[in-house]
Structures are given as structure tokens and as C-alpha cells.
Design an enzyme around this catalytic site. Structure first.
Site, short mmCIF file in Angstrom:
data_model
loop_
_atom_site.label_atom_id
_atom_site.label_comp_id
_atom_site.label_asym_id
_atom_site.label_seq_id
_atom_site.Cartn_x
_atom_site.Cartn_y
_atom_site.Cartn_z
N ARG A 128 23.78 18.42 11.39
CA ARG A 128 23.79 18.29 12.87
C ARG A 128 25.19 18.40 13.47
O ARG A 128 25.46 17.90 14.55
CB ARG A 128 23.16 16.97 13.31
N LYS A 150 31.97 29.82 21.67
CA LYS A 150 30.68 30.46 21.40
C LYS A 150 30.58 30.76 19.92
O LYS A 150 31.51 31.30 19.33
CB LYS A 150 30.61 31.80 22.14
N GLU A 192 40.05 44.28 24.93
CA GLU A 192 39.75 43.03 25.64
C GLU A 192 41.01 42.48 26.35
O GLU A 192 40.92 41.92 27.44
CB GLU A 192 39.19 41.97 24.69
N LYS A 239 41.36 34.15 29.73
CA LYS A 239 40.04 33.77 29.21
C LYS A 239 39.84 32.25 29.33
O LYS A 239 38.78 31.78 29.74
CB LYS A 239 39.91 34.21 27.75
N GLU A 249 28.62 29.40 31.02
CA GLU A 249 28.29 30.77 31.39
C GLU A 249 27.30 30.91 32.55
O GLU A 249 26.23 31.49 32.40
CB GLU A 249 27.73 31.50 30.18
N ARG A 253 32.11 33.33 34.27
CA ARG A 253 32.20 33.95 32.95
C ARG A 253 31.66 35.37 32.95
O ARG A 253 32.02 36.18 32.10
CB ARG A 253 31.40 33.14 31.92
N ASN A 257 32.53 40.41 31.57
CA ASN A 257 31.72 41.56 31.18
C ASN A 257 32.19 42.88 31.79
O ASN A 257 31.50 43.89 31.67
CB ASN A 257 30.26 41.33 31.56
N HIS A 260 31.61 46.14 29.99
CA HIS A 260 30.63 45.86 28.95
C HIS A 260 29.22 46.39 29.26
O HIS A 260 28.46 46.63 28.34
CB HIS A 260 30.56 44.36 28.66
N HIS A 264 28.33 48.29 26.12
CA HIS A 264 27.19 47.98 25.25
C HIS A 264 26.25 49.16 25.14
O HIS A 264 25.69 49.44 24.07
CB HIS A 264 26.42 46.76 25.78
N HIS A 277 33.35 48.15 19.03
CA HIS A 277 33.12 47.46 20.29
C HIS A 277 34.29 47.70 21.26
O HIS A 277 34.09 48.03 22.42
CB HIS A 277 32.95 45.96 20.02
ZN ZN Z 1 33.72 42.40 24.32
#
Ligand code: ZN
Ligand code: ADP
Length: 375
Positions: A128, A150, A192, A239, A249, A253, A257, A260, A264, A277
Site C-alpha cells: 500500500r 505521476k 519538452e 513544470k 490535473e 496542467r 499538452n 501533444h 500523439h 515522443h
Molecule cells: Zn510529452
């Protein structure tokens, strides 16, 4: 060595420290092992490449634990996204449990984003939740994935679909690791970093422009440590400020993106093999800046600066084929973006270098822009 504090809630003192500098192994041993009062054992998770290149550093960390007569286990995973799986989490957890590592275990995640996400996720669910420390070794992980808490693994159906918000107890940014990166990993990280500049920090964008203007190769850039530290620190700060204002988020946040929605879709189009990426996001940032120009949000001068800088970075790596012939496929991928609103596609678009906002576009409008700008 500089210390930053990353807050995990609006309460003043809640959060964890981030250290940045060169040659930090001694400091890591001292703080995370020697002075660690409650920890009863350490599990270092890393990948095969890092184990090979940084054998000595791993041995030094292990020797620190041996000095305290406490157990230290090194778990090595194959490099690459395919290691970010639930199966791998179960496998690693089984090994740790089999060796009786208890709740006071501290996990050390030594590696790029793959190791950080996997080991962080493991830490969040083993018994846990146990403490973990991030020691990111790629530029991308240092300026991006290690900041924000994250963690997660991939499913066949998509990347990062299983995960948790689980902040580490500390982060160590040791720039020494960058000296052995391959060109593609520099490009990945710069994608980034540059994004963070466009989002919120014109000065960071300018610093990267100046650095690349001198026509340095990435490896030479790493030979100017003071400049590199300044750039990394600014990237982290952007960031950090965004996630501190929006830890779970909801709103701000989303700005992360930028590049992105397109990025993506490009990754999916090239089946995650034809491009990294970072390369996809760099291209995505140019296309999305073009959309911003078309909508009258961004002026041509700022657009040219964005495009020229990105071209300069991609020139140092490899270029991607133009997606012109695949516009319909791209739109198909974009329609699946989880930020969309009904049948409108969400884009984070620059208004100038240092400021972005969310804009929703209908499929027809997007198609019209694609044809007008001849993407
Ligand atoms: Zn990214
Ligand atoms: P990211 O998401 O941070 O790009 P990965 O974990 O996929 O990260 O790492 C990218 C590649 O770089 C992997 O093959 C990894 O083994 C390798 N790698 C990570 N750190 C270093 C380093 N400091 N020097 C050389 N290669 C590294």
C-alpha cells in the site's frame, strides 16, 4: 548543488526536495542511505543500459547500504517502453516480497522515464505504498517526467492507462548522467524543454536559442555545465509552478499538452517506431503554432522563432516524413484525444512565446487549416 522545494499541496511545508548539480552520488548516499533513520532496506530499479554504463555508481550506492548492514537489492529491467507493464510490476514485486522487503523499504528509481514511471508505480502499491527516490538519468526525465508525481504503466490499449499520483520523497538531478546520452535522447529532452519555454518562460526559450545559435552539438552543450544547469533549472521551474498550482490535473496542467494533440497523433501514425515522443512533440509544436497563426492568435515573428529553433534541433537528429498524405488518419487519432469536448478537438496554442491557451476546433475547421497551410 542547488535545492528546490516541490510542494504537493497548498500547505506551506508539504512537499519534497529536488537537488540539482553535478556528481551527486556521494550526496545521495549520505542523504538517502547513511542518514536515513527509518529505512530497513533499499531496492534500486534500473535498466540494462544504465547498469552497464554506471556500474560503479550502483556499486557505490550498494556499499553505502552495506556499511549500515542493511539489505540492498538491484533489479534490472530491459530498456524501452515494453518494460512499462503490469506484468513487470508484478514480477518485481514478487522478487522484493520473496526477499522479505517490508513497509520501510525505500525504492531508488535510477533511469529514464520508463524506470521512473514503473518504479514509482511499484512504490505506490507495494504494501500500500513505500517511499521512493527519483534519480532521473535522461534530459527528458530530468525536466519532465520526474517532476509532478505521476507514475504508471502501459496497457495494450494505450500508454499510461494504469497509474497513480504518487510523489517521490526526493528527486536528484545529476547532470553527469547526460554526458552519455545518445543524440535522440537529447532531442527528446529538448522537445519538452522548449515547450516549457513557449508555455511560460520567454527567457528560457531565448536561452535555448542562444545556446543552439553557437552551433554546438548536443555533446558540446553538455560541456558547458553552467549554461545547461540554468536551462534545466528554468525548465523544471515552469513544470513545477504549473503542477503546484494544479496537482491533480484539472486546469492549468492542460497547458503542458502544447504540441501533444498533434504529437500523439504523429506517434500513433508512425506506430511509435518511426519517431520518438520528443520528435513528434517538436513537430507537433510547429504545426500547432501554424494553427495559432491561422486563427490570428500568434504573430508571424514569434511563429518563425518557434519554427527555426525546432528545425535547428531536429536537424541535429533526424527529420520526420511530412504527414500531408495522412491528414485524415491524423484527424482520426486526434478525435480520440482525452481532452476533447464533444466532437471538438482540444489544442493548446501559443498566443506568444511565453503564453498559451486552450482552443477547441471542429474537425472541418482543422481540415480547412491543414489545406490552407499545406501541412
Ligand atoms: Zn510529452
Ligand atoms: P525517457 O522516457 O526518459 O526518454 P527511457 O527510460 O526510455 O526514457 O530511456 C531512453 C533510453 O536511454 C533507454 O534506452 C535508456 O536505457 C537510455 N538511457 C537512460 N539514461 C541514460 C544515460 N544517462 N546515458 C545513456 N543512456 C541512457
Amino acid at each position: 548543488m542547488e535545492k528546490q522545494w516541490i510542494k504537493t499541496s497548498s500547505k506551506k511545508q508539504e512537499g519534497y526536495p529536488l537537488w540539482i548539480g553535478q556528481d551527486l552520488t556521494e550526496k545521495i548516499i549520505q542523504r538517502e542511505i547513511t542518514e536515513s533513520q527509518e529505512t530497513t532496506g533499499w531496492v534500486l530499479v534500473t535498466d540494462q543500459n544504465i547498469q552497464r554504463i554506471y556500474q560503479q555508481k550502483i556499486q557505490d550506492l550498494e556499499a553505502g547500504a552495506k556499511n549500515k548492514s542493511l539489505p540492498f537489492l538491484t533489479l534490472v529491467i530491459p530498456p524501452g517502453e515494453s518494460s512499462k507493464s503490469l506484468q513487470k510490476v508484478e514480477e518485481l514485486a514478487g522478487v522484493i516480497a520473496g526477499k522479505d522487503f517490508g513497509r520501510k523499504t525505500k525504492i531508488l528509481a535510477l533511469g529514464g522515464g520508463v524506470v521512473g514511471d514503473l518504479a514509482g508505480f511499484l512504490a505506490s502499491i507495494y504494501m500500500r505504498g513505500v517511499e521512493y527516490v527519483q534519480i532521473p538519468t535522461t534530459l527528458l526525465a530530468q525536466v519532465d517526467s520526474s517532476i509532478g508525481g505521476k507514475t504508471g504503466v502501459n496497457l495494450f490499449e494505450g500508454k499510461n492507462l494504469l497509474g497513480s499520483f504518487y510523489p517521490p520523497c526526493s528527486v536528484w538531478i545529476d547532470e553527469d548522467f547526460l554526458t552519455t546520452l545518445e543524440i535522440k535522447d537529447w532531442v527528446n529532452g529538448y522537445g519538452e524543454l522548449l515547450k516549457h519555454g513557449v508555455l511560460k518562460d520567454e527567457g528560457l526559450f531565448k536561452a535555448i536559442e542562444d545556446q543552439l545559435d553557437q552551433n554546438r552539438t548536443f555533446n558540446r552543450i553538455s560541456e558547458a555545465p553552467a549554461e545547461l544547469t540554468a536551462i534545466i533549472l528554468r525548465g523544471i521551474t515552469v513544470k513545477k509552478e504549473i503542477i503546484e498550482a494544479d496537482e491533480k490535473e484539472q486546469g492549468l496542467r492542460k497547458l503542458l499538452n502544447y504540441g501533444h494533440t498533434f504529437g500523439h497523433a504523429l506517434e500513433a501514425l508512425y506506430q511509435y517506431e518511426g519517431c520518438s515522443h520528443g520528435e513528434a512533440v517538436l513537430k507537433g509544436m510547429v504545426y500547432e503554432a501554424e494553427i495559432a497563426v491561422c486563427l490570428g492568435l500568434l504573430n508571424n515573428e514569434d511563429f518563425s522563432r518557434i519554427r527555426n529553433l525546432i528545425d535547428g534541433i531536429l536537424k541535429r537528429g533526424r527529420d520526420l516524413p511530412s504527414p500531408t498524405k495522412n491528414i485524415e488518419d491524423l484527424i482520426g487519432f486526434m478525435k480520440r484525444d482525452k481532452k476533447n469536448r464533444g466532437n471538438e478537438i482540444s489544442f493548446i496554442l501559443p498566443e506568444k512565446i511565453g503564453k498559451t491557451r486552450e482552443v477547441f476546433l471542429k474537425e472541418e475547421d482543422l481540415r480547412r487549416i491543414f489545406f490552407k497551410r499545406k501541412f
